[in-house]
Scaffold this active site. Sequence first.
Site, PDB file in Angstrom:
ATOM      1  N   ASP A   7       1.109  -1.107  -0.256  1.00  0.00           N
ATOM      2  CA  ASP A   7       0.166   0.348  -0.007  1.00  0.00           C
ATOM      3  C   ASP A   7       0.368   0.973   0.249  1.00  0.00           C
ATOM      4  O   ASP A   7       2.230   0.945   0.457  1.00  0.00           O
ATOM      5  CB  ASP A   7      -0.820   0.013   0.835  1.00  0.00           C
ATOM      6  CG  ASP A   7      -2.013   0.845   1.112  1.00  0.00           C
ATOM      7  OD1 ASP A   7      -2.401   2.081   0.399  1.00  0.00           O
ATOM      8  OD2 ASP A   7      -1.768   1.650   2.148  1.00  0.00           O
ATOM      9  N   SER A   8       0.287   1.723  -0.021  1.00  0.00           N
ATOM     10  CA  SER A   8       1.631   3.732  -0.021  1.00  0.00           C
ATOM     11  C   SER A   8       1.936   3.712   1.474  1.00  0.00           C
ATOM     12  O   SER A   8       2.505   4.082   1.629  1.00  0.00           O
ATOM     13  CB  SER A   8       0.536   4.881  -0.935  1.00  0.00           C
ATOM     14  OG  SER A   8      -1.092   4.511   0.022  1.00  0.00           O
ATOM     15  N   TYR A  39      -1.761   8.829  -2.661  1.00  0.00           N
ATOM     16  CA  TYR A  39      -2.278   8.405  -4.344  1.00  0.00           C
ATOM     17  C   TYR A  39      -2.950   9.012  -4.447  1.00  0.00           C
ATOM     18  O   TYR A  39      -3.279   8.916  -6.085  1.00  0.00           O
ATOM     19  CB  TYR A  39      -1.961   6.641  -4.064  1.00  0.00           C
ATOM     20  CG  TYR A  39      -0.431   5.997  -4.246  1.00  0.00           C
ATOM     21  CD1 TYR A  39       0.584   6.352  -4.440  1.00  0.00           C
ATOM     22  CD2 TYR A  39      -0.096   4.793  -5.010  1.00  0.00           C
ATOM     23  CE1 TYR A  39       1.843   5.666  -4.263  1.00  0.00           C
ATOM     24  CE2 TYR A  39       1.197   3.968  -4.674  1.00  0.00           C
ATOM     25  CZ  TYR A  39       2.080   5.022  -5.187  1.00  0.00           C
ATOM     26  OH  TYR A  39       3.035   4.023  -4.590  1.00  0.00           O
ATOM     27  N   GLY A  40      -3.577   8.950  -3.991  1.00  0.00           N
ATOM     28  CA  GLY A  40      -5.219   9.407  -4.878  1.00  0.00           C
ATOM     29  C   GLY A  40      -5.667  10.318  -5.230  1.00  0.00           C
ATOM     30  O   GLY A  40      -6.371  10.790  -6.377  1.00  0.00           O
ATOM     31  N   CYS A  70      -4.635  -1.989  -1.693  1.00  0.00           N
ATOM     32  CA  CYS A  70      -4.830   0.072  -1.779  1.00  0.00           C
ATOM     33  C   CYS A  70      -5.477  -0.341  -2.860  1.00  0.00           C
ATOM     34  O   CYS A  70      -5.437  -0.800  -4.055  1.00  0.00           O
ATOM     35  CB  CYS A  70      -3.213   0.473  -2.199  1.00  0.00           C
ATOM     36  SG  CYS A  70      -3.190   2.167  -2.266  1.00  0.00           S
ATOM     37  N   ASN A  71      -7.018   0.342  -2.761  1.00  0.00           N
ATOM     38  CA  ASN A  71      -7.658   0.311  -3.392  1.00  0.00           C
ATOM     39  C   ASN A  71      -7.500   1.423  -4.966  1.00  0.00           C
ATOM     40  O   ASN A  71      -7.829   1.355  -6.172  1.00  0.00           O
ATOM     41  CB  ASN A  71      -8.698   1.081  -3.507  1.00  0.00           C
ATOM     42  CG  ASN A  71      -9.868   0.102  -2.089  1.00  0.00           C
ATOM     43  OD1 ASN A  71     -10.896  -0.290  -2.500  1.00  0.00           O
ATOM     44  ND2 ASN A  71      -9.151   0.367  -0.630  1.00  0.00           N
ATOM     45  N   THR A  72      -6.442   1.943  -4.198  1.00  0.00           N
ATOM     46  CA  THR A  72      -6.063   3.423  -5.751  1.00  0.00           C
ATOM     47  C   THR A  72      -5.565   2.731  -6.688  1.00  0.00           C
ATOM     48  O   THR A  72      -5.169   2.276  -8.171  1.00  0.00           O
ATOM     49  CB  THR A  72      -5.370   4.483  -4.640  1.00  0.00           C
ATOM     50  OG1 THR A  72      -6.714   4.438  -4.425  1.00  0.00           O
ATOM     51  CG2 THR A  72      -5.257   5.610  -5.636  1.00  0.00           C
ATOM     52  N   CYS A 177     -10.861   2.377   0.425  1.00  0.00           N
ATOM     53  CA  CYS A 177      -9.606   2.705   0.811  1.00  0.00           C
ATOM     54  C   CYS A 177      -9.087   2.052   1.651  1.00  0.00           C
ATOM     55  O   CYS A 177      -9.816   2.134   2.822  1.00  0.00           O
ATOM     56  CB  CYS A 177      -9.341   4.658   0.536  1.00  0.00           C
ATOM     57  SG  CYS A 177      -7.696   4.840   1.513  1.00  0.00           S
ATOM     58  N   HIS A 179      -6.830   2.768   4.239  1.00  0.00           N
ATOM     59  CA  HIS A 179      -6.414   3.805   5.356  1.00  0.00           C
ATOM     60  C   HIS A 179      -7.437   3.718   6.127  1.00  0.00           C
ATOM     61  O   HIS A 179      -7.463   4.037   7.410  1.00  0.00           O
ATOM     62  CB  HIS A 179      -5.757   5.096   4.797  1.00  0.00           C
ATOM     63  CG  HIS A 179      -4.685   5.003   4.686  1.00  0.00           C
ATOM     64  ND1 HIS A 179      -4.210   4.587   3.277  1.00  0.00           N
ATOM     65  CD2 HIS A 179      -3.106   5.840   5.613  1.00  0.00           C
ATOM     66  CE1 HIS A 179      -2.836   5.023   3.672  1.00  0.00           C
ATOM     67  NE2 HIS A 179      -2.127   4.994   4.581  1.00  0.00           N
TER      68      HIS A 179
HETATM   69  N1  DGL Z   1      -4.977   3.436   1.097  1.00  0.00           N
HETATM   70  C1  DGL Z   1      -4.863   3.791  -0.136  1.00  0.00           C
HETATM   71  C2  DGL Z   1      -6.351   3.173  -0.885  1.00  0.00           C
HETATM   72  O1  DGL Z   1      -7.032   2.095  -0.649  1.00  0.00           O
HETATM   73  C3  DGL Z   1      -4.837   5.123  -0.357  1.00  0.00           C
HETATM   74  C4  DGL Z   1      -4.323   6.294   0.055  1.00  0.00           C
HETATM   75  C5  DGL Z   1      -2.953   7.301  -0.860  1.00  0.00           C
HETATM   76  O2  DGL Z   1      -4.131   8.516  -1.176  1.00  0.00           O
HETATM   77  O3  DGL Z   1      -2.602   6.790  -0.756  1.00  0.00           O
HETATM   78  O4  DGL Z   1      -6.379   3.561  -1.814  1.00  0.00           O
END
Ligand code: DGL
Length: 216
Positions: A7-8, A39-40, A70-72, A177, A179
Amino acid sequence: MRLGVFDSGIGGEAIARALRDAFPGAEILSANDRAGLPYGDKPPPEIIRRANAAIRPLLDARCDIIVLACNTATAVAIDTLRALHPAQKFIGIEPMLKPAAALTRSGVVAVCATRATLSSARYRRLLETHAGNLRVLEPDCSDWASLIENNRLNRARLRDTIETVCREGADVIVLGCTHYHWIKKNISALAAGRARVIEPSGAIARRVRELLATSP
Ligand code: DGL
């Protein structure tokens, strides 16, 4: 068995923890890209480039499976990563629209996710496939990941966001997400009696089990 989790930032730790519970004997390696967080709000080519570089230790360690926790990164980069590393098995994480569609009684669900996830083609396809008959609310969560990463959650704004989606009739809130897994309890408490809060850690552990069972 060796599982890699990427993940980020600390979203990956939420998934790694669930995997550790599900697979106590597994070796679980984590990689992140805190310098690139969030990342978003990054353009897709940059997310792809950064994620591909950041998973290098997991590729080098020859993980049986790499979980893009990480969904992104999943929404934007998983197709490219699979094409670049065809021998590597990947599991991605996506907003749980299908379970949300099965659970909702009001026909209104809220998806909390990053901007990059919400504007991805992959997410659009999920909407078309599973949410054709739903009203999907996408509240602005654009700074949540950074705030959670830095332990600076804005509780008043979180309350306003959850109040708004509940008032608009959402009875399912999808954590899109990783997080946000760290604040699931807060969100569930704010939505209590009105909306269920769902996230995919259990589903990811099941998917890992399936993929291992079908591996040669
Ligand atoms: N944890 C990441 C997700 O599931 C996103 C966090 C980010 O924006 O870096 O999308």
